[in-house]
Design a protein around this motif. Structure first.
Motif, PDB file in Angstrom:
ATOM      1  N   UNK A 121      47.442   3.435  -4.016  1.00 26.81           N
ATOM      2  CA  UNK A 121      46.250   3.706  -3.230  1.00 26.81           C
ATOM      3  C   UNK A 121      45.913   2.513  -2.336  1.00 26.81           C
ATOM      4  N   UNK A 122      45.608   2.814  -1.085  1.00 28.80           N
ATOM      5  CA  UNK A 122      45.176   1.759  -0.164  1.00 28.80           C
ATOM      6  C   UNK A 122      43.667   1.574  -0.316  1.00 28.80           C
ATOM      7  N   UNK A 123      43.242   0.353  -0.468  1.00 23.47           N
ATOM      8  CA  UNK A 123      41.833   0.032  -0.699  1.00 23.47           C
ATOM      9  C   UNK A 123      41.040   0.196   0.600  1.00 23.47           C
ATOM     10  N   UNK A 124      39.997   1.006   0.622  1.00 21.72           N
ATOM     11  CA  UNK A 124      39.232   1.202   1.851  1.00 21.72           C
ATOM     12  C   UNK A 124      38.620  -0.106   2.365  1.00 21.72           C
ATOM     13  N   UNK A 125      38.575  -0.227   3.679  1.00 16.83           N
ATOM     14  CA  UNK A 125      37.972  -1.392   4.336  1.00 16.83           C
ATOM     15  C   UNK A 125      37.003  -0.910   5.399  1.00 16.83           C
ATOM     16  N   UNK A 126      35.741  -1.290   5.271  1.00 19.83           N
ATOM     17  CA  UNK A 126      34.723  -0.985   6.272  1.00 19.83           C
ATOM     18  C   UNK A 126      34.383  -2.294   6.971  1.00 19.83           C
ATOM     19  N   UNK A 127      34.675  -2.371   8.269  1.00 25.30           N
ATOM     20  CA  UNK A 127      34.490  -3.611   9.035  1.00 25.30           C
ATOM     21  C   UNK A 127      33.462  -3.399  10.135  1.00 25.30           C
ATOM     22  N   UNK A 128      32.513  -4.309  10.238  1.00 24.35           N
ATOM     23  CA  UNK A 128      31.524  -4.267  11.302  1.00 24.35           C
ATOM     24  C   UNK A 128      31.848  -5.283  12.375  1.00 24.35           C
ATOM     25  N   UNK A 129      31.857  -4.843  13.623  1.00 30.54           N
ATOM     26  CA  UNK A 129      32.103  -5.723  14.765  1.00 30.54           C
ATOM     27  C   UNK A 129      30.810  -5.858  15.549  1.00 30.54           C
ATOM     28  N   UNK A 130      30.188  -7.023  15.458  1.00 35.03           N
ATOM     29  CA  UNK A 130      28.909  -7.237  16.125  1.00 35.03           C
ATOM     30  C   UNK A 130      29.036  -7.499  17.624  1.00 35.03           C
ATOM     31  N   UNK A 131      30.270  -7.716  18.090  1.00 35.81           N
ATOM     32  CA  UNK A 131      30.488  -7.999  19.515  1.00 35.81           C
ATOM     33  C   UNK A 131      29.587  -9.172  19.940  1.00 35.81           C
ATOM     34  N   UNK A 132      28.988  -9.144  21.146  1.00 35.15           N
ATOM     35  CA  UNK A 132      28.171 -10.274  21.584  1.00 35.15           C
ATOM     36  C   UNK A 132      26.688  -9.997  21.309  1.00 35.15           C
ATOM     37  N   UNK A 133      26.406  -9.804  20.011  1.00 33.63           N
ATOM     38  CA  UNK A 133      25.041  -9.575  19.549  1.00 33.63           C
ATOM     39  C   UNK A 133      24.750 -10.490  18.369  1.00 33.63           C
TER      40      UNK A 133
ATOM     41  N   UNK B 207      34.214  -4.797   2.280  1.00 34.70           N
ATOM     42  CA  UNK B 207      33.235  -4.793   3.362  1.00 34.70           C
ATOM     43  C   UNK B 207      33.362  -6.086   4.139  1.00 34.70           C
ATOM     44  N   UNK B 208      33.422  -5.952   5.461  1.00 35.30           N
ATOM     45  CA  UNK B 208      33.684  -7.085   6.345  1.00 35.30           C
ATOM     46  C   UNK B 208      32.711  -7.064   7.514  1.00 35.30           C
ATOM     47  N   UNK B 209      32.236  -8.237   7.900  1.00 33.61           N
ATOM     48  CA  UNK B 209      31.452  -8.378   9.124  1.00 33.61           C
ATOM     49  C   UNK B 209      32.121  -9.392  10.027  1.00 33.61           C
ATOM     50  N   UNK B 210      32.194  -9.064  11.319  1.00 36.24           N
ATOM     51  CA  UNK B 210      32.760  -9.973  12.317  1.00 36.24           C
ATOM     52  C   UNK B 210      31.657 -10.333  13.314  1.00 36.24           C
ATOM     53  N   UNK B 211      30.926 -11.425  13.054  1.00 42.45           N
ATOM     54  CA  UNK B 211      29.864 -11.840  13.961  1.00 42.45           C
ATOM     55  C   UNK B 211      30.425 -12.667  15.117  1.00 42.45           C
ATOM     56  N   UNK B 212      29.594 -13.007  16.101  1.00 40.10           N
ATOM     57  CA  UNK B 212      30.047 -13.920  17.161  1.00 40.10           C
ATOM     58  C   UNK B 212      30.417 -15.275  16.563  1.00 40.10           C
ATOM     59  N   UNK B 213      31.226 -16.043  17.280  1.00 36.04           N
ATOM     60  CA  UNK B 213      31.698 -17.337  16.774  1.00 36.04           C
ATOM     61  C   UNK B 213      30.552 -18.214  16.249  1.00 36.04           C
TER      62      UNK B 213
END
Length: 248
Positions: free
Chosen positions: A1-13, A39-45
């Protein structure tokens, strides 16, 4: 089974204070999300360090939205893989459609980014997808297949995540039907099968993902998670997506 990944991309916010406010509301909710999901979040640098600090000791992972594929050098304004490691980043987006469209990034350059990230132990999330014009011309699968092959040249595919984002569905409110998304995900997995152990690779869907469509998308056999844009900016809506109820 592949483990689900929910990723948030905040872009330039979101500034650092915004990040603190978001995580103060979101992190306590994470205990309700099934433990078998990432669960993953990708904020601005500039918000990465704040997010990493606040997420310490929680299940939340923090990623970056971009990288430059050199260790260091005279590349004004860029951020290297080693800098991301130092910041505590675990994942990094590569080839988001906005990078391709607005900044002219091409597959060969994106492949350099993938390789550079893997060298320092960061997992690339390689974004692929067709425009509306390409889809209407019947070129969707061939365009995406070429992006996958070129972006993953010379790479151990089990070390990456792929994200399919139909460009025409990003930020438009339009979403590919679950069946259409599944068809493309299956096509991507067929392409991956020629490159390695495709059944071990997570393929995310991105394109106006919301709480009211995530469960149907996740019920598809080749959809392993979501790359969430606008809906990840609100802690309640992002939590609702992360905490979707599995169908059947």
């Amino acid at each position: 089974m592949r483990r689900p990944l929910i990723a948030g991309n905040w872009k330039m916010f979101k500034t650092n204070p915004d990040t603190s406010v978001f995580l103060a509301e979101f992190l306590p909710k994470l205990s309700d999300v099934p433990s078998g999901r990432d669960v993953l979040l990708c904020p601005p640098f500039l918000s990465i360090a704040r997010a990493v600090g606040l997420a310490a000791g929680t299940p939340l992972c923090v990623g970056a939205q971009n990288v430059y594929p050199k260790e260091n050098g005279a590349f004004t304004g860029e951020v290297s893989p080693l800098m991301l490691v130092d910041a505590g980043v675990k994942y990094c987006l590569v080839g988001h459609s906005e990078r391709r469209a607005y900044f002219g990034e091409v597959d060969t350059f994106l492949n350099e980014k993938v390789r550079a990230l893997l060298e320092v132990g960061i997992t690339p999330i390689v974004c692929v997808g067709e425009t509306l014009e390409q889809r209407e011309a019947g070129q969707a699968e061939s365009v995406v297949a070429e992006q996958v092959r070129a972006g993953l040249t010379g790479v151990a595919i089990t070390s990456v995540v792929v994200a399919y984002e139909p460009v025409w569905a990003i930020g438009t409110g339009k979403t590919a039907s679950a069946a259409d998304a599944q068809q493309m995900h299956a096509s991507i997995r067929t392409v991956l099968a020629a490159l390695g152990e495709a059944e071990l690779v997570r393929i995310l869907y991105g394109g106006s993902v919301k709480a009211d469509n995530i469960a149907e998308l996740m019920a598809m056999p080749d959809i392993d998670g979501a790359l969430v844009g606008g809906a990840s900016l609100d802690p309640s809506s992002f939590y609702a997506i992360c905490n979707y109820v599995e169908k059947g």
